[in-house]
Every structure is written in structure tokens, then in C-alpha cells.
Design a protein around this motif. Structure first.
Motif, PDB file in Angstrom:
ATOM      1  N   LEU A   1       0.829  -1.196   0.000  1.00  0.00           N
ATOM      2  CA  LEU A   1       0.000   0.000   0.000  1.00  0.00           C
ATOM      3  C   LEU A   1       0.864   1.246   0.000  1.00  0.00           C
ATOM      4  O   LEU A   1       1.834   1.346   0.753  1.00  0.00           O
ATOM      5  CB  LEU A   1      -0.880  -0.033   1.260  1.00  0.00           C
ATOM      6  N   THR A   2       0.540   2.202  -0.866  1.00  0.00           N
ATOM      7  CA  THR A   2       1.110   3.538  -0.733  1.00  0.00           C
ATOM      8  C   THR A   2      -0.028   4.483  -0.375  1.00  0.00           C
ATOM      9  O   THR A   2      -1.143   4.343  -0.883  1.00  0.00           O
ATOM     10  CB  THR A   2       1.794   4.036  -2.025  1.00  0.00           C
ATOM     11  N   THR A   3       0.240   5.409   0.520  1.00  0.00           N
ATOM     12  CA  THR A   3      -0.810   6.322   0.947  1.00  0.00           C
ATOM     13  C   THR A   3      -0.218   7.585   1.532  1.00  0.00           C
ATOM     14  O   THR A   3       0.892   7.583   2.062  1.00  0.00           O
ATOM     15  CB  THR A   3      -1.727   5.648   1.994  1.00  0.00           C
ATOM     16  N   HIS A   4      -0.963   8.700   1.415  1.00  0.00           N
ATOM     17  CA  HIS A   4      -0.611   9.940   2.089  1.00  0.00           C
ATOM     18  C   HIS A   4      -1.382  10.083   3.397  1.00  0.00           C
ATOM     19  O   HIS A   4      -1.117  10.992   4.178  1.00  0.00           O
ATOM     20  CB  HIS A   4      -0.907  11.143   1.186  1.00  0.00           C
ATOM     21  N   TYR A   5      -2.356   9.179   3.628  1.00  0.00           N
ATOM     22  CA  TYR A   5      -3.137   9.222   4.856  1.00  0.00           C
ATOM     23  C   TYR A   5      -2.416   8.398   5.918  1.00  0.00           C
ATOM     24  O   TYR A   5      -2.446   7.167   5.886  1.00  0.00           O
ATOM     25  CB  TYR A   5      -4.542   8.675   4.627  1.00  0.00           C
ATOM     26  N   LEU A   6      -1.761   9.071   6.854  1.00  0.00           N
ATOM     27  CA  LEU A   6      -1.003   8.347   7.867  1.00  0.00           C
ATOM     28  C   LEU A   6      -1.918   7.538   8.774  1.00  0.00           C
ATOM     29  O   LEU A   6      -1.541   6.477   9.259  1.00  0.00           O
ATOM     30  CB  LEU A   6      -0.166   9.331   8.683  1.00  0.00           C
ATOM     31  N   GLU A   7      -3.134   8.029   8.988  1.00  0.00           N
ATOM     32  CA  GLU A   7      -4.105   7.261   9.780  1.00  0.00           C
ATOM     33  C   GLU A   7      -4.416   5.945   9.088  1.00  0.00           C
ATOM     34  O   GLU A   7      -4.604   4.909   9.738  1.00  0.00           O
ATOM     35  CB  GLU A   7      -5.384   8.076   9.985  1.00  0.00           C
ATOM     36  N   GLU A   8      -4.472   5.978   7.771  1.00  0.00           N
ATOM     37  CA  GLU A   8      -4.737   4.761   7.001  1.00  0.00           C
ATOM     38  C   GLU A   8      -3.630   3.733   7.218  1.00  0.00           C
ATOM     39  O   GLU A   8      -3.892   2.555   7.461  1.00  0.00           O
ATOM     40  CB  GLU A   8      -4.841   5.120   5.521  1.00  0.00           C
ATOM     41  N   ALA A   9      -2.388   4.179   7.137  1.00  0.00           N
ATOM     42  CA  ALA A   9      -1.258   3.278   7.355  1.00  0.00           C
ATOM     43  C   ALA A   9      -1.259   2.745   8.781  1.00  0.00           C
ATOM     44  O   ALA A   9      -0.988   1.556   9.019  1.00  0.00           O
ATOM     45  CB  ALA A   9       0.044   4.008   7.064  1.00  0.00           C
ATOM     46  N   GLU A  10      -1.570   3.612   9.738  1.00  0.00           N
ATOM     47  CA  GLU A  10      -1.571   3.210  11.141  1.00  0.00           C
ATOM     48  C   GLU A  10      -2.643   2.167  11.413  1.00  0.00           C
ATOM     49  O   GLU A  10      -2.448   1.252  12.221  1.00  0.00           O
ATOM     50  CB  GLU A  10      -1.780   4.440  12.021  1.00  0.00           C
ATOM     51  N   ASN A  11      -3.790   2.281  10.732  1.00  0.00           N
ATOM     52  CA  ASN A  11      -4.893   1.347  10.941  1.00  0.00           C
ATOM     53  C   ASN A  11      -4.708   0.037  10.200  1.00  0.00           C
ATOM     54  O   ASN A  11      -5.121  -1.021  10.685  1.00  0.00           O
ATOM     55  CB  ASN A  11      -6.216   1.989  10.496  1.00  0.00           C
ATOM     56  N   LEU A  12      -4.106   0.084   9.010  1.00  0.00           N
ATOM     57  CA  LEU A  12      -4.071  -1.088   8.139  1.00  0.00           C
ATOM     58  C   LEU A  12      -2.768  -1.872   8.182  1.00  0.00           C
ATOM     59  O   LEU A  12      -2.780  -3.101   8.088  1.00  0.00           O
ATOM     60  CB  LEU A  12      -4.327  -0.668   6.684  1.00  0.00           C
ATOM     61  N   ALA A  13      -1.652  -1.174   8.275  1.00  0.00           N
ATOM     62  CA  ALA A  13      -0.366  -1.803   7.991  1.00  0.00           C
ATOM     63  C   ALA A  13       0.163  -2.630   9.163  1.00  0.00           C
ATOM     64  O   ALA A  13       0.110  -2.219  10.316  1.00  0.00           O
ATOM     65  CB  ALA A  13       0.657  -0.752   7.608  1.00  0.00           C
ATOM     66  N   ASP A  14       0.683  -3.808   8.831  1.00  0.00           N
ATOM     67  CA  ASP A  14       1.431  -4.596   9.805  1.00  0.00           C
ATOM     68  C   ASP A  14       2.833  -4.008   9.969  1.00  0.00           C
ATOM     69  O   ASP A  14       3.380  -3.985  11.065  1.00  0.00           O
ATOM     70  CB  ASP A  14       1.533  -6.053   9.332  1.00  0.00           C
ATOM     71  N   ARG A  15       3.398  -3.544   8.854  1.00  0.00           N
ATOM     72  CA  ARG A  15       4.698  -2.869   8.882  1.00  0.00           C
ATOM     73  C   ARG A  15       4.668  -1.721   7.890  1.00  0.00           C
ATOM     74  O   ARG A  15       3.895  -1.737   6.929  1.00  0.00           O
ATOM     75  CB  ARG A  15       5.839  -3.832   8.518  1.00  0.00           C
ATOM     76  N   ILE A  16       5.529  -0.748   8.140  1.00  0.00           N
ATOM     77  CA  ILE A  16       5.613   0.396   7.234  1.00  0.00           C
ATOM     78  C   ILE A  16       7.081   0.701   6.939  1.00  0.00           C
ATOM     79  O   ILE A  16       7.978   0.335   7.712  1.00  0.00           O
ATOM     80  CB  ILE A  16       4.939   1.657   7.816  1.00  0.00           C
ATOM     81  N   ALA A  17       7.298   1.368   5.812  1.00  0.00           N
ATOM     82  CA  ALA A  17       8.609   1.920   5.487  1.00  0.00           C
ATOM     83  C   ALA A  17       8.395   3.364   5.073  1.00  0.00           C
ATOM     84  O   ALA A  17       7.471   3.661   4.313  1.00  0.00           O
ATOM     85  CB  ALA A  17       9.275   1.132   4.362  1.00  0.00           C
ATOM     86  N   ILE A  18       9.215   4.247   5.574  1.00  0.00           N
ATOM     87  CA  ILE A  18       9.106   5.668   5.236  1.00  0.00           C
ATOM     88  C   ILE A  18      10.266   6.033   4.308  1.00  0.00           C
ATOM     89  O   ILE A  18      11.431   5.860   4.673  1.00  0.00           O
ATOM     90  CB  ILE A  18       9.125   6.551   6.487  1.00  0.00           C
ATOM     91  N   MET A  19       9.919   6.506   3.107  1.00  0.00           N
ATOM     92  CA  MET A  19      10.914   6.901   2.120  1.00  0.00           C
ATOM     93  C   MET A  19      11.088   8.418   2.114  1.00  0.00           C
ATOM     94  O   MET A  19      10.140   9.162   2.369  1.00  0.00           O
ATOM     95  CB  MET A  19      10.508   6.446   0.712  1.00  0.00           C
ATOM     96  N   HIS A  20      12.309   8.836   1.796  1.00  0.00           N
ATOM     97  CA  HIS A  20      12.583  10.257   1.615  1.00  0.00           C
ATOM     98  C   HIS A  20      13.711  10.382   0.602  1.00  0.00           C
ATOM     99  O   HIS A  20      14.791   9.807   0.787  1.00  0.00           O
ATOM    100  CB  HIS A  20      12.986  10.923   2.936  1.00  0.00           C
ATOM    101  N   GLU A  21      13.428  11.101  -0.487  1.00  0.00           N
ATOM    102  CA  GLU A  21      14.403  11.343  -1.539  1.00  0.00           C
ATOM    103  C   GLU A  21      15.076  10.054  -2.008  1.00  0.00           C
ATOM    104  O   GLU A  21      16.293   9.965  -2.135  1.00  0.00           O
ATOM    105  CB  GLU A  21      15.441  12.367  -1.076  1.00  0.00           C
TER     106      GLU A  21
END
Length: 318
Positions: free
Chosen positions: A183-203
Motif C-alpha cells: 500500500l502507498t498512501t498519504h493518509y497516515l491514519e490509514e497506514a496506522e490502521n491497516l499496515a502490519d509494517r511500514i517503510a518511510i521513504m525520503h528522496e
């Protein structure tokens, strides 16, 4: 189900959109790829979907190269792009039937349309759908092949609060049935509710990977309250004893930052009880994913500026 090792994607002119990232996604896991605009999320997902070849690095989906072995991967994956671009004159039902003709072992279109809440819109032309309804149609078509791996690129964009919650419930149900979701999303609440794990990318790089709780734990929790009358900061227990890492004072309001929330909160409340004072406007909370995201993005940006500085200076000297 998904393996990415030292992935680079460089566009014409030498722009490095993805700069050596590594991550993996397990079966039946929802993995969220987060990042600021231009972080490299879509460039990464396009490689995983087999729409583009990596400049270098190793990528495997279901054990195959998604670009060179597309025939082995595509029938087992579902893709929801940021924008579908369906023929505007077709009805919802006609669009679903057309798409089903391109999918191996497609589920009944009516079944999938009901699943995403478009049962009453089957005879509506695509051009008459709202933005949120089009996103529902995008999701329905991604699910037609009953995919083992599902790619969702900004799935809830344009949805109202009810539609967003419905989508979250559907994605959670798919995960419970064993579907792997990236999943890619700009809604951080969405990631917090759905994701088992997350990765944060920058540049183009991944700054942090972990569960939402692990990522938020990188940032301090906070305790804020109004200082009782006739008491001052020095009257509080020693901050070192409370596990307080930093503090802020604005007027009578005090904000404490800590990585040991239970210890700090317990010590503060015991002090208030023993002293016989009431802490007005007391607010105790863990860090949010949004705070972690903004802090990581800020730190990564600062590091990038520092890395670039010597070259800038060197160039100026020339």
C-alpha cells in the motif's frame, strides 16, 4: 512474497528516483510504503508491478522477476493505480465485464462490485461517477482476479470518511484471507490502521522500517499540564528520575518529552498526589505516526543538506 534488494531507478538525465532500497513483504501482510511527494514510492511500485525495469538491484514478486517474467506474475497480482482512466461512456457493469475478459480466472463482476459498494451503480456510466465511486471501481477491478498480491496506490484518495472506512475493512478482510497487500498512501491514519509494517521513504531512500508502534516509538511521548499556583519548574521531581529527555515551558504550561511514558507519568502523578495539588489541563499521550513521519522527513532533509554542503562549497570555490 515481495523481495527488494539494493533497488535503484534512475531516469533520463541522471535523476535518481530510487537510491538503493531494501525491504521484503511476507505472505498475508499489509506493508505500507510512505513518503513525501517525490520520495520515490510510485517509482518503486511501478518496478514491483512489472511496469518498468529497475536500473539495478534485485526485485522478486512471488519468486519471479516481475518485468522479465511478467507472464508468471501478472495473473496472480492485482493492481490499483492512482488513476484508472476507464472509458467514460461505459457503464460500471460494462467496465467490469470488459476488464474481466483480460483476467485469468476472473471472479463474477457482480460479486466484486457488490464487495466494494457499487451494486446500485452497475448501470451508471463511468463519467457520472463521483471521484470516490471511481476509486471503488478501481479497487473492484484490481480484485477481479482474486490476487495473491495486491498493489494499492493511494486507494482512498477521493473517498469520504465512510468510503475510507469501508475500504479499510475490505483490505483487512483480504489480509485475513491470506492476500499480501503493498500500500502507498498519504493518509497516515490509514497506514496506522491497516499496515502490519511500514517503510518511510525520503528522496529515494528508506529512512526507517518497522511496525507502526516501532516507528512511533522512535519519537518521544509527551506530558503537558498547567503548573499549579505557587509552584515552579524546580518544584517538580528531578527530570532524570522521571526519565524526561527534554521540556518546554510556555507561560504556566509545561510540556515534558520522554521515551519512558509510564515511568514519567507515574512519577509525576505520585508527586502531585503526595503534594496535594491538581494538574489542570493534563494531557498524556504517545507520539503519533504523523509526528514520527514529519520528524524523519525533517531529519533526512537536514542530512541531505549537510551531505550536499561540501560539494556546494567546493563548487563555489571554483
Amino acid at each position: 512474497m515481495i523481495e527488494v534488494a539494493d533497488l535503484w531507478r534512475v531516469y533520463g538525465g541522471g535523476f535518481e528516483a530510487v537510491r538503493g532500497i531494501d525491504f521484503s513483504v511476507r505472505r498475508g501482510e499489509v506493508f505500507a510504503l510512505l513518503g513525501t511527494n517525490g520520495a520515490g514510492k510510485t517509482s518503486t511500485v511501478e518496478v514491483l508491478e512489472g511496469l518498468a525495469a529497475p536500473t539495478s538491484g534485485r526485485v522478486r514478486v512471488l519468486g519471479h522477476n516481475p518485468y522479465t517474467e511478467r507472464e508468471a506474475v501478472r495473473p496472480r497480482t492485482g493492481v490499483m493505480l492512482q488513476e484508472g482512466g476507464f472509458p467514460s461512456e461505459l457503464t460500471v457493469a460494462e467496465t467490469a465485464r470488459m476488464w474481466a475478459g483480460t483476467v485469468s480466472g476472473a471472479r463474477p463482476p457482480a460479486e466484486v462490485l457488490e464487495l466494494v459498494g457499487l451494486k446500485t451503480k452497475t448501470d451508471t456510466r463511468v463519467k457520472q461517477l463521483s471521484g470516490g465511486q471511481r476509486r471503488r471501481l478501481d479497487l473492484a477491478l484490481a480484485l477481479l482476479g482474486d490476487p495473491e498480491v495486491l498493489f494499492l496506490d493511494e486507494p482512498s484518495t477521493g473517498l469520504d470518511a465512510e468510503g475510507r472506512r469501508d475500504t479499510w475493512e475490505l483490505v483487512s478482510a483480504l489480509r485475513d484471507q491470506g492476500t499480501t497487500v503493498l500500500l502507498t498512501t498519504h493518509y497516515l491514519e490509514e497506514a496506522e490502521n491497516l499496515a502490519d509494517r511500514i517503510a518511510i521513504m525520503h528522496e529515494g531512500r528508506i529512512s526507517v522500517t518497522g511496525t507502526p508502534a516501532e516507528v512511533t516509538a522512535t519519537q518521544p511521548a509527551r506530558i503537558s499540564f498547567e503548573m499549579p499556583p505557587n509552584y515552579f519548574l524546580g518544584d517538580l521531581p528531578p527530570f532524570a528520575d522521571l526519565g524526561i529527555s527534554s521540556h518546554e515551558v510556555e507561560g504556566r504550561m509545561v510540556k515534558l518529552h520522554t521515551h519512558e511514558l509510564q515511568r514519567a507519568a507515574t512519577g509525576l502523578l505520585v508527586w502531585a498526589d503526595q503534594t496535594g495539588v491538581e494538574l489542570h489541563r493534563l494531557d498524556i499521550r504517545s507520539a503519533s505516526l504523523e509526528e514520527a513521519f514529519l520528524s524523519i522527513a525533517k531529519d533526512a532533509h537536514t542530512q541531505t543538506v549537510h551531505e550536499a554542503a561540501p560539494e556546494t562549497i567546493k563548487g563555489y570555490a571554483k
